[in-house]
Design an enzyme around this catalytic site. Sequence first.
Site, PDB file in Angstrom:
ATOM      1  N   ARG A 275       7.098  -9.660 -15.218  1.00 47.08           N
ATOM      2  CA  ARG A 275       5.673  -9.931 -15.055  1.00 47.08           C
ATOM      3  C   ARG A 275       5.391 -10.679 -13.752  1.00 47.08           C
ATOM      4  O   ARG A 275       4.377 -10.444 -13.095  1.00 47.08           O
ATOM      5  CB  ARG A 275       5.142 -10.718 -16.253  1.00 47.08           C
ATOM      6  CG  ARG A 275       3.638 -10.958 -16.196  1.00 47.08           C
ATOM      7  CD  ARG A 275       3.098 -11.631 -17.434  1.00 47.08           C
ATOM      8  NE  ARG A 275       3.006 -10.695 -18.549  1.00 47.08           N
ATOM      9  CZ  ARG A 275       3.636 -10.834 -19.699  1.00 47.08           C
ATOM     10  NH1 ARG A 275       4.433 -11.868 -19.891  1.00 47.08           N
ATOM     11  NH2 ARG A 275       3.495  -9.958 -20.668  1.00 47.08           N
ATOM     12  N   ALA A 276       6.302 -11.561 -13.362  1.00 46.17           N
ATOM     13  CA  ALA A 276       6.089 -12.323 -12.129  1.00 46.17           C
ATOM     14  C   ALA A 276       6.024 -11.402 -10.918  1.00 46.17           C
ATOM     15  O   ALA A 276       5.195 -11.603 -10.016  1.00 46.17           O
ATOM     16  CB  ALA A 276       7.208 -13.353 -11.953  1.00 46.17           C
TER      17      ALA A 276
END
Length: 675
Positions: A275-276
């Site tokens: 997700r980062a």
Amino acid sequence: MTTPFPFTAVVGQDDLRLALLLNAVSPAVGGVLVRGEKGTAKSTAVRALSALMPEVDVVSECRFSCDPGSPDPGCPDGPHEPGGFASRPARMVELPVGASEDRLVGALDIERALSEGVKAFEPGLLADAHRGILYVDEVNLLHDHLVDLLLDAAAMGASYVEREGVSVRHAARFLLVGTMNPEEGELRPQLLDRFGLTVEVAASREPEQRVEVVRRRLAYDDDPAGFAARWAEEEADVRARIVAAKKLLPSVRLGDDALRQIAATCAAFEVDGMRADIVMARTATALAAWAGRTDVLAEDVRQAALLALPHRRRRNPFDAPGLDEDKLDETLEEFSGDDDPDPDPDPDSGPDSGPDGPGGGGGQPAPEDGPQVGDQEARPEAEQDGQPQPQPSGAGEQSAARASEPFRTKVLSVPGLGEGAAGRRSRARTEHGRTTGARRPKGTLTKLHLAATVQAAAPHQRARGRSGPGLVVRRDDLRQATREGREGNLVLFVVDASGSMAARQRMSAVKGAVLSLLLDAYQRRDKVGLVTFRGSGAEVALPPTSSVDAAAARLESLPTGGRTPLSAGLLRAHDVLRVERLRDPARRPLVVVVTDGRATGGPEPVALAGRAARLFAAEGVASVVVDCESGPVRLGLAGQLAGELGGTAVTLDELRADSIAGLVKDVQGTSRRAA
């Protein structure tokens, strides 16, 4: 209608303003979590952003704000006929901390659904916030199940309401902004990760900037409309820039070199999951559009990392969020490509600061020195106890010993069935959990018990003239499901810091055990408090709070030495519980006494300690004594104290979850009889 404080009139807070504007340009970034002390313009800036959002076109008479250009085919108010639209400002919807699930996602009229087969749906706040801003102040105090629903809707762009086989879905795309004061407790790491960006804010220490803050606030309070008019031109410029950046966004090119820098940065800082990487890519693209460019540069990747990564690097709740900017620059330089004209940007570079384009470094740099919780690296003796070194304040007092490595503890729970705040420790009647029975609803029906409702309605069908296949259901037939889940408790630590506990290796193990219990309390959503006793008395080192990291900090700096006023510690803990019972009567306490059981100082110290302990037993307070006695000869005083408390004694070894001895289930206490 109240005139909001102008966004461009907010003094400083460049990172906060930039993060909000980037989400206004690209809501796909995933929202903003604003962390900071009280009184730092967090709420003011968020509320001011709504005035900058472009107007939205909506289908007339649609409660779900459908876009007339592409209406939601599954809209509960649809299908929508072509034409018939109106323009209105984007809404900013605030979610109160005490909101119910039905208030957030909407409510179904179960009575009409059963008797008429009609999906009578009353929209909630998620529907109101569609195509606007959803603001949650003190998001860390919001119940976990509401945060889960909120973040799921933000991720999927839709809200689903399920009630006993009746379901409704509607679009819910919004800019999510949460604010919190870390002193009041942290969000779980899983929830932190669901916010796209995070910003740390603090009040300026520069006198001139503080003067300007006060000057503008007083001017606004005296004449809100006039003050807003003086900033109208700047507001219009930023509004126009948002619109231009949104139009430019689809044309921005995220090249392979920038993608490699993003991937390398996330790998270098060991963030979990992917997700980062995705958030950084979207943020860097939005930064380029905000700057009026169609290519993503290294400076965009750097700024995106400072906004998207600090909160994703935490490994436990006691880690401070932050990012090592030197390491970030080295990574970006190592993976820079030929098409990047600025592979090693100046740390202060980035989008122009000021009302049109706040910028600057996001996040907080990792501390360069000072002890970290659980850090076991060898250090010189002068550094082992943290900085600054505590100064002895009395005879026999020793400086603070560092905590040993924390471990997973056995579950300590309060016996009986409570009704406190939702959590994960003890059994309780809750809104969520397994169904255990049914009752007549008190007020609005929220959780239907279908079988009990049918059973109540069945005997009356002939008298009600039933002629078709469906049941004839009256309101008196409806039954509310009763459910059992878990609650959070008040875990009050009473820690012996006297000379008998002062051997460095022993106190280190004791602090490690308490730190482990604090980690467990964090995971189980408890409130915690800390009472210590040594020398001539006891003190409340930390009043009951949801901030377990504050308790860990107090524990880390706790010095030891002197006599053992055990009775004073117990009496002070009793006073803390008495006050807290008035503030929060539904939250049940669990007292954890960490001691070897010795009592010295004053006349008849053992008898006084016994009388103090029996106060807890008489009131049915659940308790456990962590026996810190060591060595081949044991006096068993901690076990005697546990008997006086009406609780259970466990050794430090038995406290470990992987220990095969001394299995701890419920804390034994007279509260079992009370339950």
